[in-house]
Scaffold this active site. Structure first.
Site, PDB file in Angstrom:
ATOM      1  N   LYS A 264     -20.429 -19.140 -11.693  1.00 37.37           N
ATOM      2  CA  LYS A 264     -19.632 -19.159 -12.706  1.00 37.37           C
ATOM      3  C   LYS A 264     -18.136 -18.761 -12.349  1.00 37.37           C
ATOM      4  CE  LYS A 264     -22.618 -19.547 -16.187  1.00 37.37           C
ATOM      5  NZ  LYS A 264     -22.766 -20.567 -17.274  1.00 37.37           N
TER       6      LYS A 264
ATOM      7  N   TYR B 262       0.784  -1.314   0.103  1.00 36.64           N
ATOM      8  CA  TYR B 262       0.010   0.170  -0.041  1.00 36.64           C
ATOM      9  C   TYR B 262       1.020   1.311   0.199  1.00 36.64           C
ATOM     10  CZ  TYR B 262      -4.086   2.743   1.277  1.00 36.64           C
ATOM     11  OH  TYR B 262      -5.142   3.729   1.350  1.00 36.64           O
TER      12      TYR B 262
HETATM   13  C1  PYR Z   1     -25.561 -22.588 -18.543  1.00 38.47           C
HETATM   14  C2  PYR Z   1     -25.986 -21.443 -18.632  1.00 38.47           C
HETATM   15  O1  PYR Z   1     -25.003 -20.670 -18.806  1.00 38.47           O
HETATM   16  C3  PYR Z   1     -27.187 -21.081 -18.772  1.00 38.47           C
HETATM   17  O2  PYR Z   1     -28.044 -21.959 -18.540  1.00 38.47           O
HETATM   18  O3  PYR Z   1     -27.664 -19.772 -18.794  1.00 38.47           O
HETATM   19 MG    MG Z   2     -26.020 -18.682 -18.763  1.00 37.83          MG
END
Ligand code: PYR
Ligand code: MG
Ligand code: NAI
Length: 471
Positions: free
Chosen positions: A169, A114
Site C-alpha cells: 500500500k 541535525y
Molecule cells: C484491496 C484490499 O484492501 C483488500 O483486499 O483488503
Molecule cells: Mg485491505
C-alpha cells in the site's frame, strides 16, 4: 477470458546446460509440454559447452510447477541449479526504503540537518505547532496501519504477515500520488490499545490510513480516531472500497440499462467493506439491498450480538427475506462479494435476473472466477490485477489522500468520497465504456488528477479544508 498470470505464479528456472548433449529447443519443448509459458530467457554464463540460463515461466493456477521442474530434470545434459519465485524475489528485504531529500556531504550540512541547527527548527515548531506541516514530513506523509486481523481475505494472519500488504500500500501511495507513507503493523488487537497507539504516533503524520482491521472492531476504532484526531482517518477497506464500488456500479448499470433505484442488490460478507459499500449504495438510492453473511441473510426481527449487523438488518432488506445466499440471490440484479473465495456458483448466477452484474471482490480469490460465468453475465468484475475490471481500493486511496493532504483537510467526509467516486466513474468515457471496461486502470494517470481536483473542491465547499492549494 483467462487469468493472464500477471498476478499469478511466475517462476525462474536457472538451468546449466551442456550444449554438446542438448539443444535449447528441446528444453523449451519440455517446458511447453509440461504446461509452462516461457516469457523470458537470460544467458547468465556461457563458457565452452556449458551455458547457464535463467528461464522465466508464467503458470496458471491449474499448472503443476513440480511437473515442469521434473520434466526439465529428466533431460540429459541439463542441471536444474535453482527455482525461484519472482514474487518472493520482489519481496526480498522488503519493498520500500527511506531516502534523504538532501545529501549530507560535510560538517556544515550535518549541523544543519541535525544538531545544533535543527534545534532552532524544533523551537519554531514548539512556538507554532502548525509549522509541523511546513518543516517536517507531516505535510506529505500518511501512516498505513494494520493489526493484521483481516488481511485481504486471508483473515487474522497477525502483524508480521500483514507487513507485505502494508508495504505494498505504501508503494502504491508513492507511485500513484506522490504520497509518502510508513507501513505500521501493531502487535495488539485490542481496540483501546490500537486507538492509544495511533493517537500517540499521529504527530508525525498528515493522515491515517487504517487497513485490514477486522470488523466490528474497525468501526469503533475509526469513529473514535475521527473524533479524537485533527487529521483525516480513513479505513481504506470500508471507504476506499465503497468509493470504487460505487464508481464501477454507476458504469455497469449504464451497460445493462438498469437504474440504481430499481435494482435488487445482494452484498455477501457484511464486514468492513460490505457495510461501507452497502451504506454508499443506500445513499445513492438503492432501495433493495440484502446482506448475507455466514448464517444467511441479515433481516430485522433477528437478534445480532454484532451491533453493526443489528443496524444493517434494520436499514436494509425491506421485505425481511431470510435464507442462504443461494436462496436470496434468485432474481437479484447485482451481486457484490466481499467475503471469501469460491462462495458463488454458476447456478447461483443463472438464478439472477437478466444481465446480472457480478462484482466478486474478495482477494486474493474472488467469490467466483470470471471464466466460469462470463458467458451469462452482463458485467463481471473482481478485485484482482490480472482480470479486466479491477474494482480495488487502490483506485481511490492514493488520490483521496493526495487531495486531503494538499488542502490539509481535517477529515475525509461523505462529500469528498462521493466526489472521488464521480471522478473515477467519469474517467471512463461513454465511447470507451463496455462490459470489460467499466472502471479505469490504476495506471491511468488522469484518475489521481481527477480525484484530487474534485475532492479538493468538495473539501473546500464542505468546510473541512485548512488550505486552498494553488493548482
Ligand atoms: C484491496 C484490499 O484492501 C483488500 O483486499 O483488503
Ligand atoms: Mg485491505
Ligand atoms: N477489492 C477490494 O478493493 C477489496 C476487497 N476486499 C476483500 O473483501 C473481503 C472482506 O474484507 P473485509 O470486509 O475487510 O473483511 P472483514 O473480516 O471485515 O469481513 C469479512 C466478512 O465476510 C464474512 N464471510 C467470510 N466467509 C464467509 C462465508 N463463507 N459466507 C458468508 N460470509 C462470509 C465474514 O463473516 C465477515 O463478516 C476480503 O476478501 C478482502 O480481500 C476488502 C477490501 C477491498
Amino acid at each position: 477470458m483467462e487469468n493472464s498470470g500477471l498476478g499469478g505464479k511466475s517462476i525462474i528456472l536457472r538451468l546449466e546446460m551442456n550444449t554438446q548433449e542438448i539443444k535449447f529447443g528441446q528444453v523449451a519443448s519440455a517446458i511447453f509440454e509440461a504446461g509452462g509459458d516461457m516469457v523470458a530467457i537470460d544467458v547468465i554464463q556461457a563458457s565452452g559447452h556449458i551455458t547457464v540460463r535463467d528461464i522465466t515461466i508464467t503458470v496458471t493456477d491449474s499448472v503443476d510447477i513440480d511437473k515442469i521442474t521434473k520434466s526439465v530434470k529428466n533431460l540429459r545434459g541439463v542441471r536444474l541449479v535453482n527455482v525461484s519465485d519472482r514474487t518472493f524475489l520482489m519481496h526480498l528485504g522488503g519493498k520500500i526504503e527511506t531516502q534523504p531529500k538532501v545529501p549530507i556531504q560535510n560538517r556544515d550540512d550535518l549541523s544543519r540537518v541535525y544538531t545544533p541547527d535543527v534545534a532552532r527548527v524544533c523551537t519554531a515548531i514548539q512556538e507554532d505547532p502548525k509549522k509541523a506541516y511546513t518543516l517536517t514530513i507531516k505535510r506529505n506523509t500518511v501512516a498505513v496501519i494494520s493489526d493484521g486481523s483481516a488481511v485481504l481475505g486471508l483473515g487474522n494472519v497477525g502483524p508480521y504477515a500483514a507487513m507485505p500488504v502494508m508495504e505494498g500500500k505504501s508503494m502504491l501511495f508513492k507511485q500513484f500520488a506522490g504520497v509518502d507513507s510508513f507501513p505500521i503493523c501493531l502487535d495488539t488487537q485490542d481496540t483501546e490499545e490500537i486507538i492509544a497507539c495511533i493517537k500517540a504516533i499521529a504527530p508525525a503524520f498528515g493522515g491515517i490510513n487504517l487497513e485490514d482491521i477486522a470488523s466490528p472492531r474497525c468501526f469503533e476504532i475509526e469513529q473514535r480516531l475521527r473524533e479524537e484526531l485533527e487529521i483525516p482517518v480513513f479505513h481504506d477497506d470500508q471507504h476506499g472500497t465503497a468509493v470504487v464500488l460505487y464508481a464501477a456500479l454507476i458504469n455497469a448499470l449504464k451497460i445493462v440499462g438498469k437504474s440504481i433505484d430499481q435494482v435488487k442488490v445482494i452484498v455477501c460478507g457484511i464486514g468492513a467493506a460490505g457495510v461501507a459499500c452497502s451504506k454508499i449504495l443506500l445513499s445513492a438510492g438503492v432501495k433493495e439491498i440484502i446482506g448475507v453473511d455466514r448464517e444467511g441473510a441479515l433481516a430485522s426481527g433477528n437478534n445480532y450480538t454484532n451491533s453493526m449487523w443489528q443496524w444493517y438488518a434494520e436499514n436494509t432488506n425491506p421485505h425481511r427475506v431470510q435464507g442462504s445466499l443461494r436462496e436470496v440471490i434468485q432474481g437479484a440484479d447485482v451481486f457484490i462479494g466481499l467475503s471469501a473465495g469460491g462462495l458463488l456458483t454458476r447456478e447461483d448466477v443463472l438464478s439472477m435476473a437478466d444481465k446480472p452484474i457480478v462484482f466478486a471482490m474478495a482477494n486474493p480469490n474472488p467469490e467466483i472466477k470470471p471464466e466460469e460465468v462470463e458467458d451469462i453475465v452482463g458485467v463481471i468484475a473482481t478485485g484482482r490485477s490480472d482480470y479486466p475490471n479491477q474494482i480495488n481500493n487502490v483506485l481511490c486511496f492514493p488520490g483521496i489522500f493526495r487531495a486531503a493532504l494538499d488542502c490539509r483537510a481535517t477529515t475525509i467526509n461523505e462529500e469528498m468520497k462521493l466526489a472521488a467516486a464521480e471522478a473515477i466513474a467519469s474517467a471512463v468515457s461513454d465511447e470507451e465504456r463496455n462490459p470489460s471496461y467499466i472502471i479505469p486502470s490504476v495506471f491511468n494517470q488522469n484518475v489521481v488528477k481527477a480525484i484530487r481536483e474534485l475532492v479538493v473542491k468538495a473539501a473546500i465547499s464542505s468546510g473541512v479544508a485548512r488550505r486552498f492549494p494553488r493548482e
